[in-house]
Design an enzyme around this catalytic site. Sequence first.
Site, short mmCIF file in Angstrom:
data_model
loop_
_atom_site.label_atom_id
_atom_site.label_comp_id
_atom_site.label_asym_id
_atom_site.label_seq_id
_atom_site.Cartn_x
_atom_site.Cartn_y
_atom_site.Cartn_z
CB CYS A 2 -40.22 19.07 -59.06
SG CYS A 2 -38.58 18.52 -59.51
NE ARG A 27 -44.32 17.49 -54.74
CZ ARG A 27 -44.98 16.54 -55.36
NH1 ARG A 27 -46.08 16.07 -54.84
NH2 ARG A 27 -44.57 16.08 -56.51
CD1 TRP A 75 -35.74 16.40 -53.79
CD2 TRP A 75 -35.18 15.05 -55.48
NE1 TRP A 75 -35.06 15.35 -53.26
CE2 TRP A 75 -34.70 14.50 -54.27
CE3 TRP A 75 -34.93 14.38 -56.66
CZ2 TRP A 75 -34.01 13.31 -54.22
CZ3 TRP A 75 -34.23 13.19 -56.61
CH2 TRP A 75 -33.78 12.67 -55.40
CG ASN A 99 -43.07 19.24 -61.14
OD1 ASN A 99 -42.12 20.02 -61.04
ND2 ASN A 99 -44.07 19.21 -60.27
N GLY A 100 -41.19 16.27 -63.88
CA GLY A 100 -41.13 15.05 -64.69
C GLY A 100 -39.79 14.96 -65.39
CD GLU A 480 -43.61 -2.95 -41.65
OE1 GLU A 480 -42.84 -3.06 -40.70
OE2 GLU A 480 -44.27 -1.93 -41.87
CE LYS A 484 -47.08 -0.52 -40.10
NZ LYS A 484 -45.70 -0.47 -40.29
CD GLU A 487 -46.54 0.56 -35.85
OE1 GLU A 487 -46.69 0.26 -37.07
OE2 GLU A 487 -45.84 1.50 -35.48
CG HIS A 503 -37.41 -25.10 -34.00
ND1 HIS A 503 -36.77 -26.31 -33.84
CD2 HIS A 503 -37.32 -24.82 -35.34
CE1 HIS A 503 -36.30 -26.73 -35.00
NE2 HIS A 503 -36.63 -25.84 -35.92
CE LYS A 599 -44.43 8.78 -39.86
NZ LYS A 599 -44.72 7.40 -40.29
#
Length: 604
Positions: A2, A27, A75, A99-100, A480, A484, A487, A503, A599
Amino acid sequence: MCGIVGYIGSKPVKEILIDGLRELEYRGYDSAGIAVLQNHQFSLFKAVGKLINLEEKAQSYESTGFSVGIGHTRWATHGKPTELNAHPHVGQNSYVVHNGIIENYQELKAMLTSKGVQFLSQTDTEVIVHLFEYHLKTSPTPFDAFTKTLEELEGAYAILLVNASADNTIFFAKHGSPMILGRNREGETLFGSSDAALIGKCNEVIYLEDGHYGFASSDTVALFDSKNVSIALNFTPLSENKLSAQKEGFRFFMEKEIYEQSTVLSDTLMGRLHDETVYFEELDSSLFTGISEIKLCACGTSYHAALTASYLFERHSRIKTSVEIASEFRYREPLLTPDTLFVVISQSGETADTLESLKMAKKAGLKTLVICNVDNSSMVRLADASILTRAGIEKGVASTKAFATQVAVLWMLSLFIAHERSTLTPSDLAHQIKILRSIPSIVKVDVTLHEQLRRLSKRYLHGHGFFFIGRDVFFPLALEGALKLKEISYLHAEGYPSGEMKHGPIALADPELFTIALLPQHKLYDKTKSNVEELSARDSTICSISPLDFDKADDHIRTHMHDDYMQEFFEMMVVLQLLSMEIAVRLGNDVDMPRNLAKSVTVE
Ligand code: AGP
């Protein structure tokens, strides 16, 4: 999620409100509305879907002269995305945007209903406006009624409320959800749930704190703290440069996005955790009827989230789970059976390989689900069902908060399925939910730790490569971490299951080979430690990340003691993100837009 805007002044109010809402569009939202108060008269417009629909509804409305207005993008959490549920919500002579979540709305609604109040929507928000009007009957001023209303609300909120008897005033309050009050040199006052809505319209702002409330009118602003004490207006300048203002004082979008993981994870969990179950408003449990296998499919960071989920799905939901890299899946002529639920994971919802894999699964007649950050993206439109991760727009090319929210959603999904299949006891489910609730506070960046990582980064700028190693879910986290670093630093890094080093990869070990070892206390600590010792014995430089001391480490990053390995997972995730970023900064690289990367990868 929201968004809120508010305006007091003499410019065309509709345009100002809708323009502010447009800045909050990123958002995500599913309906929008505005209410304008002028000469004791209200004008209200609401529409489901995009802002263009609201603009069409309000097309013939024009204002001249002074007015106050409030606007909202919703939302949906309580109640479907319909016009009736869209904000502003209306009483007899008042409107509210919020909101909330008002946690005690059911008790308040029952009390108000018993007094004859009629509710129009299914939202928690509507109780605010009726409670205000209920108190107004016995209060000397609207502000007294507003104060009494706030005293009865439990939960999180940012509120703007307008009442016809005070037609130059907006009543405001903040408790747990963001709200910013701004003003400009023309004497106008504005509100926004993010400063994105105020940039270019205000030159100074107050970032309201929890417990702050008050009222703003054409000639005054009164601000109170949670103890009802009047406080001074400490405005701070607001940058007029949209891009730098959007970074909110951080050096890079990536840094801002790492720091905001706590907030966005709260959004991800919001409304989805009950005491012993997980609830996804967007999911019908019939999606799982006849399903005996799950296939997860994604690219890059989203693939790492999928791999993490495969451990959780088999562990919690006891359902056979496989994971596919989308670019491989497309051409390997996979065997697809109708008892398989095909789940794609994508931040953007537009990645070509993942989208094509989803099309293949649909064509083969499989049920499909997408875990995505962008509503109305191609994948969301195509899949049978979707769960949004609610990370907000991610601008850094190197994904951070999108990964965090994907893992959180997938973890919740493993519990949702566990509940459907009765594979966890109620007390195990309650324990998992308790751990999940703790994650937003665990990922809050500790500035001392950030400084330690900044200092440490100078020792990792050379060498011939990095191994990131871990076991169980810490293996995908190692992948990951390595991605990072690759990249944004352009250094060579690989993620490995720590038991796999012997191994072959261990042949590379020497002092110029850096091992970043994930050593969680609560998942296979001794096994992983032995693997790291093997690397240490071959003179690899070891940087351990663990809550426990490790005497073979050259560098040690101490994490906090936790009760559960998933808490350790999320804390180590933040460490890896910050370490990569600080190494890239020292190397002078473009952190937000690294070379050769895009992106959203919409080509094969
Ligand atoms: C992550 O840092 C990368 N930018 C990249 O691996 C990304 O996760 C991948 O391209 C998939 O994107 P998606 O989640 O939008 O589908």
